[in-house]
Design a protein around this motif. Structure first.
Motif: not given
Length: 128
Positions: A27-28, A30-32, A34-35
């Protein structure tokens, strides 16, 4: 050589990001990704050494007159100061008008890299 990250290279990028403790969680990670895909002031680059395969990933952020190296994550067999310096060289070539800065861990390497570059330039001047 630096190649800008694209979704085509997502699995490769995720492999290099998995070496970073805070990004081991899917999850982290994926967020990275996306950022860096959504923020125009942030860019991810895959790095190739002299070989054909990618050897690492470099996260950059930009502000007026600077490029900030957020982190570098390399394949374990490529983790060396000389490769870090090659990445700094590649970043400087790609963004020649920007000053390179880095996170706390990288700041010492950046300082050494600059000193080495200055020494090489001085040595070249003396031989001319």
């Amino acid at each position: 050589m630096l190649s800008k990250y694209s979704d085509e290279n997502k699995k490769i990028a995720m492999g290099f990001l998995s070496y970073i403790n805070d990004l081991k969680d899917f999850h982290n990670m994926e967020q990275e990704l996306n950022l860096y895909s959504e923020d125009e002031n942030r860019q991810l680059y895959l790095w190739k050494s002299n070989m054909d395969d990618y050897s690492g990933i470099v996260a950059l952020s930009f502000s007026e007159g600077t490029v900030f190296i957020e982190y570098i994550s390399l394949n374990p067999s490529y983790r060396s100061q000389s490769n870090i310096f090659k990445i700094f060289d590649d970043v400087q070539k790609r963004f020649p008008k920007l000053v390179i800065l880095g996170n706390f861990e990288l700041s010492k390497d950046i300082k050494l890299w600059r000193q080495n570059k200055e020494k090489l330039e001085k040595d070249l001047e003396e031989t001319d």
